[in-house]
Design an enzyme around this catalytic site. Structure first.
Site, mmCIF file in Angstrom:
data_model
loop_
_atom_site.group_PDB
_atom_site.id
_atom_site.type_symbol
_atom_site.label_atom_id
_atom_site.label_comp_id
_atom_site.label_asym_id
_atom_site.label_seq_id
_atom_site.Cartn_x
_atom_site.Cartn_y
_atom_site.Cartn_z
ATOM 1 N N PRO A 263 0.862 -1.108 0.089
ATOM 2 C CA PRO A 263 0.017 0.292 -0.312
ATOM 3 C C PRO A 263 0.619 1.577 0.168
ATOM 4 O O PRO A 263 1.918 1.188 0.881
ATOM 5 C CB PRO A 263 -0.805 -0.272 1.697
ATOM 6 C CG PRO A 263 -0.022 -1.499 2.088
ATOM 7 C CD PRO A 263 0.830 -1.896 1.558
ATOM 8 N N TYR A 305 -4.186 13.518 -13.538
ATOM 9 C CA TYR A 305 -4.883 12.143 -13.562
ATOM 10 C C TYR A 305 -6.424 13.288 -13.643
ATOM 11 O O TYR A 305 -7.559 12.053 -13.086
ATOM 12 C CB TYR A 305 -4.574 11.985 -12.447
ATOM 13 C CG TYR A 305 -3.030 10.871 -12.132
ATOM 14 C CD1 TYR A 305 -2.596 10.417 -13.328
ATOM 15 C CD2 TYR A 305 -2.289 11.493 -11.473
ATOM 16 C CE1 TYR A 305 -0.867 9.567 -12.837
ATOM 17 C CE2 TYR A 305 -1.270 10.954 -10.834
ATOM 18 C CZ TYR A 305 -0.785 10.538 -12.523
ATOM 19 O OH TYR A 305 0.995 9.550 -11.948
ATOM 20 N N CYS A 331 3.157 29.492 -14.877
ATOM 21 C CA CYS A 331 2.521 29.838 -17.053
ATOM 22 C C CYS A 331 2.482 28.683 -17.554
ATOM 23 O O CYS A 331 2.886 29.033 -18.283
ATOM 24 C CB CYS A 331 4.153 31.039 -16.480
ATOM 25 S SG CYS A 331 3.542 32.178 -16.168
#
Ligand SMILES: *Cc1c(COP(=O)(O)O)cnc(C)c1O
Length: 411
Positions: A263, A305, A331
């Site tokens: 995990p 994502y 920017c």
């Protein structure tokens, strides 16, 4: 979602400035405890996937909790050793890695997880059965909603295809490799317990071809909540179902098998916040922008994502709610949230971006020559502790070798 530790977060922002990453040790402990409780009935080990957050203070906390470490580069292995882990508590799961780096990890004595037939063959030809290995398989189970973070699908570069099992067996027999474990990691944010059970069936099927295994590693993919009302992987149910399946298979296999997991997100995602100050509030004809003093250089997940990160207005939590598009100071189009309902945002307010513990600081950069943030650990009632100082202008110059054009022109 966990209760927001607002006073402690505001105190940390006041003391150390913003942008600032803050982690709650107690949340990490609670997540780890959920895992060990769910799998208590069977030998099970958890290797923290440290690519999600490698701060050494966090690694030491994981070691205290009894976790091992899953490392994806030789430097993550070195960080683990530096943090006090024993080599046998480290698992090295690289991909697209050179043989030399694999041998370097072997020389450090860590567990090796090999995901490529040509490397496996070379390793076997060089070392035979003198060093145990784990083999990473690709079960071709597409899991998790997002193709970019799913690793088990047919086009994925990860693992050795389950359809190449015969070839794998030939390599193992031909070289005398000592295969002790089989591994798969099917992706991230798997909501459905049945996905693990299907993956496990594929692992069992493969395990029948390798009689000397000590463990089966199911990787990770545990889902955590990102917004109010969101679910997380039901660990209790997952534990019961996986252990029942393990028990039945062990009876057939004739030997005990340790269960292993890796995990990352599950342990650290919710424990972390990115704190930022509102630099500007800009009304355009269509939108109100809340502009922060941070950007995708510090938290790339929304842009990379399309991840949802919940946002709280720490310094004005009860203001009238309005819609804001929350943007960064880079920017480039640099949006953390589109049309998000937030308590009135004023210049100078401190906002917290949630779920910033995993793949937050770790994926940050100094793009636009904006230094990387500091990191702070909250542990119980102890004062907030700085665990990484903010980068400075000098850090941006570090390593650069000044080249004076005029000198070469004079020759
Ligand atoms: C990234 C990764 C993990 C951790 O995934 P999370 O979604 O953060 O839990 C586990 N194992 C391997 C091999 C990985 O590459």
């Amino acid at each position: 979602m966990n209760p927001l530790p607002t006073p402690a977060l505001l105190a940390a922002a006041a003391e150390f400035g913003t942008p600032l990453y803050v982690y709650q040790a107690d949340v990490i402990r609670a997540q780890y405890h959920k895992l060990t409780t769910a799998f208590a009935g069977h030998p099970t080990r958890f290797f923290y996937a440290c690519k999600s957050l490698t701060n050494v203070a966090i690694l030491r906390l994981m070691r205290e909790l009894g976790a091992g470490l899953d490392c994806v580069s030789i430097n993550e292995v070195r960080l683990g050793l530096y943090a006090g882990f024993q080599p046998q508590d480290l698992l090295y799961t690289p991909n697209s890695v050179t043989f030399d780096e694999l041998v370097a990890a072997k020389d450090l004595g860590v567990n090796l997880n090999i995901d490529n037939l040509s490397l496996l063959e070379r390793f076997g030809a060089t070392f035979g059965g003198s060093y145990p290995v784990c083999v990473r398989l690709n079960p071709h189970i597409a899991a998790g909603g997002n193709y970019k973070i799913s690793t088990g699908h047919i086009d994925s570069k990860f693992g050795i295809s389950i359809h190449q099992l015969r070839h794998l067996e030939r390599v193992v027999r031909g070289t005398g490799l000592d295969v002790r474990g089989l591994h798969m990691h099917t992706g991230s944010e798997i909501k459905d317990v049945s996905v693990y059970l299907r993956a496990l069936e594929v692992l069992f099927e493969a395990a029948r071809h390798f009689p000397g295994l000590d463990y089966l590693d199911l990787g990770s993919g545990f889902k955590v909540p990102y917004q109010p009302g969101d679910t997380e992987t039901d660990m209790t149910e997952l534990g019961q179902q996986i252990l029942a399946a393990f028990g039945a298979f062990e009876a057939e296999y004739g030997r005990p098998l340790e269960a292993r997991f890796e995990p990352g997100k599950y342990l650290v995602s919710e424990a972390g916040y990115l704190l930022a100050e509102v630099a500007t509030v800009k009304h355009t004809t269509a939108t109100v922008f809340a502009g922060l003093n941070t950007g995708f250089n510090h938290l790339i997940r929304p842009m990379m994502y399309e991840s949802y990160h919940h946002i709280s207005n720490l310094s004005h939590p009860h203001g009238p709610e309005r819609l804001y598009t929350v943007v960064g100071n880079i920017c480039e189009t640099d949006t953390f949230a589109w049309d998000r309902r937030l308590p009135e945002v004023r210049e100078g307010d401190i906002l917290a971006l949630h779920n910033a513990g995993a793949y937050g600081f770790e994926m940050s950069s100094s793009f636009n020559s904006r230094p990387r943030p500091a990191e702070v650990l909250l542990d119980g009632d102890a004062p907030p502790r700085l665990i990484r100082r903010r980068q400075t202008f000098e850090d941006l110059l570090e390593g650069q070798i000044d080249y004076q054009l005029s000198m070469s022109n004079e020759q």
